[in-house]
Write an enzyme that holds these catalytic residues in place. Sequence first.
Site, mmCIF file in Angstrom:
data_model
loop_
_atom_site.group_PDB
_atom_site.id
_atom_site.type_symbol
_atom_site.label_atom_id
_atom_site.label_comp_id
_atom_site.label_asym_id
_atom_site.label_seq_id
_atom_site.Cartn_x
_atom_site.Cartn_y
_atom_site.Cartn_z
ATOM 1 C CG HIS A 1 -6.055 1.739 5.061
ATOM 2 N ND1 HIS A 1 -5.638 2.971 5.209
ATOM 3 C CD2 HIS A 1 -4.991 1.349 4.718
ATOM 4 C CE1 HIS A 1 -4.429 2.641 5.918
ATOM 5 N NE2 HIS A 1 -4.384 1.625 5.599
ATOM 6 C CD GLU B 1 -3.521 5.725 6.283
ATOM 7 O OE1 GLU B 1 -2.925 5.651 4.734
ATOM 8 O OE2 GLU B 1 -2.089 5.727 7.492
ATOM 9 C CD GLU C 1 -3.888 -2.364 7.359
ATOM 10 O OE1 GLU C 1 -2.317 -2.507 6.757
ATOM 11 O OE2 GLU C 1 -4.008 -0.915 6.917
ATOM 12 N N GLY D 1 2.021 2.734 10.372
ATOM 13 C CA GLY D 1 3.092 4.003 10.331
ATOM 14 C C GLY D 1 3.783 3.960 12.006
ATOM 15 C CG ASN E 1 -1.711 1.118 1.290
ATOM 16 O OD1 ASN E 1 -1.572 2.264 0.396
ATOM 17 N ND2 ASN E 1 -2.150 1.524 2.680
ATOM 18 C CD1 TRP E 2 3.893 1.241 -2.896
ATOM 19 C CD2 TRP E 2 3.030 2.035 -4.179
ATOM 20 N NE1 TRP E 2 5.015 0.424 -3.264
ATOM 21 C CE2 TRP E 2 4.793 1.087 -4.501
ATOM 22 C CE3 TRP E 2 3.339 2.659 -5.776
ATOM 23 C CZ2 TRP E 2 5.100 0.052 -5.599
ATOM 24 C CZ3 TRP E 2 3.880 2.112 -6.939
ATOM 25 C CH2 TRP E 2 4.881 1.041 -7.399
ATOM 26 C CE LYS E 3 -0.099 3.847 4.585
ATOM 27 N NZ LYS E 3 -0.430 4.035 6.137
ATOM 28 N N GLY F 1 2.629 -0.982 4.280
ATOM 29 C CA GLY F 1 2.603 0.299 3.951
ATOM 30 C C GLY F 1 4.167 0.946 3.487
ATOM 31 N N GLY F 2 4.705 1.279 5.328
ATOM 32 C CA GLY F 2 6.099 2.368 5.111
ATOM 33 C C GLY F 2 6.872 1.480 4.242
ATOM 34 C CB SER G 1 5.252 -1.265 12.135
ATOM 35 O OG SER G 1 4.518 0.225 12.369
HETATM 36 C C1 PEP Z 1 -0.824 0.057 5.701
HETATM 37 O O1 PEP Z 1 -0.796 1.744 5.827
HETATM 38 O O2 PEP Z 1 -2.178 -0.526 5.516
HETATM 39 C C2 PEP Z 1 0.073 0.279 6.520
HETATM 40 C C3 PEP Z 1 0.348 -1.655 7.277
HETATM 41 O O3 PEP Z 1 1.292 0.825 6.834
HETATM 42 P P1 PEP Z 1 2.451 0.533 7.799
HETATM 43 O O4 PEP Z 1 2.975 -1.258 7.584
HETATM 44 O O5 PEP Z 1 3.564 1.432 7.247
HETATM 45 O O6 PEP Z 1 2.337 0.526 9.371
#
Ligand code: PEP
Length: 251
Positions: A96, A98, A168, A174, A11-13, A234-235, A213
């Site tokens: 998601h 967010e 999640e 994040g 997930n590049w957001k 994500g990150g 994370s």
């Molecule tokens: C996400 O945004 O779906 C996610 C899991 O982010 P991160 O891996 O950065 O916690």
Amino acid sequence: MPDRTPYLAANWKMHKTTEETERFLAEFLPSVPEEGAEVVVCPPFTSLNTAVELCFQSRVRVAAQNMHEADDGAFTGEVSAPMLLELGVHGVILGHSERRQYFNETDEALARKVPVALGAGLEPILCVGENEGQRDADETEGVLTRQIEADLAEVPETRLSEVVIAYEPIWAIGTGRTATPDQAQEAIALIRGLIESRSPEGAAAIRILYGGSVKPDNAAELLSQPDVDGALVGGASLDPADFAAIVKAAA
Ligand code: PEP
């Protein structure tokens, strides 16, 4: 033990221009093993076309990060399932945290979006998860139950296995504060149990991912849990070497 193919999604957001998408895929695609886990990248809308074209000859598939439930209409700024399909997009992240938190995505809207995505031929990646206060107040089970029951209410039993669910926990997204493998396993087993109450076959086949994370150094332990079928990253998915290492950890 049911045979569920591991599923790793990036997930590049709101990251990566088309040029950055090209650079990422030029490095990442050659490192994807020829078989094994399903691998999906989820770029922002503006990079979907580029990603679909570059992934065409590979095993990597492309998903969007959101979708409106109507096919078309007066919904400024939104994008529909037929528009994504026309680009050759394979799936779509829905719900998601967010989007729930900053854009008022509701369970009612998700109850419409998930079956629309499935009906259109897009694989929905439905995100659910509790926030820190809810976990501290022992409300995780109630929150997950409410979200799963509401968001999948209109999905027929026979199609539940076509949904991918991502557990999640919001406190882990994040933040660098990953759920322990036991916490991830416990929550995902609970979700599988909720699916089982509607369809035992669906529960055995559905992929349920952990997200929050995930990094190259913690992926293998999380992915080794019996009910954890993959990860939504994500990150760490912004770096081609890190995401490739996470894909390899699923092997
Ligand atoms: C996400 O945004 O779906 C996610 C899991 O982010 P991160 O891996 O950065 O916690």
